[in-house]
Scaffold this motif. Structure first.
Motif, PDB file in Angstrom:
ATOM      1  N   ALA A   1       0.847  -1.202   0.000  1.00  8.18           N
ATOM      2  CA  ALA A   1       0.000   0.000   0.000  1.00  8.18           C
ATOM      3  C   ALA A   1       0.881   1.250   0.000  1.00  8.18           C
ATOM      4  N   LEU A   2       1.991   1.195   0.704  1.00  4.41           N
ATOM      5  CA  LEU A   2       2.898   2.351   0.723  1.00  4.41           C
ATOM      6  C   LEU A   2       3.497   2.571  -0.667  1.00  4.41           C
ATOM      7  N   LEU A   3       3.902   1.497  -1.348  1.00  4.90           N
ATOM      8  CA  LEU A   3       4.446   1.656  -2.708  1.00  4.90           C
ATOM      9  C   LEU A   3       3.386   2.247  -3.636  1.00  4.90           C
ATOM     10  N   ARG A   4       2.132   1.780  -3.488  1.00  4.44           N
ATOM     11  CA  ARG A   4       1.066   2.335  -4.339  1.00  4.44           C
ATOM     12  C   ARG A   4       0.893   3.829  -4.071  1.00  4.44           C
TER      13      ARG A   4
ATOM     14  N   ASP B   1       8.958  -9.670  -4.475  1.00  5.70           N
ATOM     15  CA  ASP B   1       7.953 -10.221  -5.382  1.00  5.70           C
ATOM     16  C   ASP B   1       8.020  -9.453  -6.702  1.00  5.70           C
ATOM     17  N   ARG B   2       7.044  -9.698  -7.555  1.00  8.71           N
ATOM     18  CA  ARG B   2       7.109  -9.143  -8.910  1.00  8.71           C
ATOM     19  C   ARG B   2       7.141  -7.616  -8.912  1.00  8.71           C
ATOM     20  N   ARG B   3       6.458  -7.003  -7.966  1.00  7.90           N
ATOM     21  CA  ARG B   3       6.328  -5.537  -7.973  1.00  7.90           C
ATOM     22  C   ARG B   3       7.209  -4.828  -6.962  1.00  7.90           C
ATOM     23  N   LEU B   4       7.646  -5.535  -5.943  1.00  9.07           N
ATOM     24  CA  LEU B   4       8.318  -4.843  -4.833  1.00  9.07           C
ATOM     25  C   LEU B   4       9.495  -5.655  -4.298  1.00  9.07           C
ATOM     26  N   ILE B   5      10.640  -5.001  -4.257  1.00 11.61           N
ATOM     27  CA  ILE B   5      11.814  -5.605  -3.623  1.00 11.61           C
ATOM     28  C   ILE B   5      12.268  -4.658  -2.522  1.00 11.61           C
ATOM     29  N   VAL B   6      12.303  -5.150  -1.288  1.00 12.25           N
ATOM     30  CA  VAL B   6      12.715  -4.367  -0.124  1.00 12.25           C
ATOM     31  C   VAL B   6      13.619  -5.236   0.738  1.00 12.25           C
TER      32      VAL B   6
ATOM     33  N   LEU C   1      12.922   2.309   0.203  1.00 12.93           N
ATOM     34  CA  LEU C   1      14.267   1.790   0.492  1.00 12.93           C
ATOM     35  C   LEU C   1      14.216   0.686   1.545  1.00 12.93           C
ATOM     36  N   PHE C   2      13.536   0.992   2.646  1.00 13.00           N
ATOM     37  CA  PHE C   2      13.437   0.045   3.762  1.00 13.00           C
ATOM     38  C   PHE C   2      12.032   0.117   4.340  1.00 13.00           C
TER      39      PHE C   2
END
Ligand code: A4P
Ligand code: MG
Length: 195
Positions: free
Chosen positions: A78-81, A119-124, A110-111
């Motif tokens: 939700a934060l990335l969106r 996953d496909r959309r988000l790497i953290v 970043l963190f």
């Protein structure tokens, strides 16, 4: 997770980047948008740096970079969106962009606490955060002891060891940008050398 579906407050770090002349104003707008969210608290922005472009697109303006620390009840996706929505409202259109090329506002997650997500959309943590002086330097200004959950080292240690030799120069136009409405134009004329 709480019974209302939200996560308890987590400290998250957002990378700020951009190299358009209006980028200081876009950063200011992004900060305001974050501050206005019900599930985002304690928004703190680092000093900003004028940074040499990293990557294959050499002939472009230098970037402004910084980091934002927030405490949030939003989950990571939700934060990335939310970050993507803020980028879009600042005029970002990925379809018209070149990867690592010019952009007005880039907001990277970043963190997200000590979480590791892939996953496909988000790497953290962001997969390149530990390699980049333009991320590590402003983070050291706010949280030198923050531990990178991927490698277990503090940000301070990572900055001391980083191979990245791109120039990162403290930018002093931020206070003027915040305080005077036309200051960003004057500041960007001075601080955004043409490629
Ligand atoms: N994505 C996955 N994980 C994340 C995450 N943790 N945060 C996905 C943000 N986005 C994440 O990103 C591409 C895709 O990554 C998105 O769809 C998202 O779902 P993007 O912002 O559309 O494209 P980008 O920024 O061009 O690509 P990338 O790989 O994120 O690039 P970077 O690593 O952000 O680098 N030089 C200087 N001096 N300063 C800069 O700020 N920035 C870049 C871009 C290159 N050189 C730079 C700078
Ligand atoms: Mg990005």
């Amino acid at each position: 997770m709480r019974s209302d579906g939200s996560d308890p407050a987590v400290v998250a770090w957002v990378g700020l980047g951009g190299n358009w002349p209006q980028t200081p104003r876009l950063f200011q707008g992004a900060l305001r948008r974050l501050q206005s969210q019900a599930l985002v608290h304690k928004v703190v922005c680092s000093p900003l740096y004028l940074t040499e472009p990293v990557g294959p697109v050499c002939r472009q303006r230098w970037f402004l970079n910084g980091v934002i620390r927030i405490e949030t009840g939003l989950g990571p996706r939700a934060l990335l969106r939310l970050l993507h929505r803020i980028e879009r409202s600042a005029g970002r259109n990925r379809k018209q962009e070149r990867r690592w090329g010019p952009r007005g506002l880039d907001l990277d997650l970043l963190f997200y606490g000590a979480r590791r997500i892939c996953d496909r959309r988000l790497i953290v943590p962001h997969p390149r955060a530990h390699q980049r002086r333009f991320v590590l330097q402003p983070m050291v200004d706010l949280a030198p002891e923050w531990i990178h959950p991927g490698c277990g080292k503090t940000i301070d240690t990572l900055l001391q060891k980083v191979d990245d030799t791109h120039l990162t120069i403290l930018w002093d136009g931020w206070a003027r940008t915040l305080n005077r409405s036309n200051a960003s134009r004057a500041a960007t004329r001075t601080f955004f050398p043409d490629g």
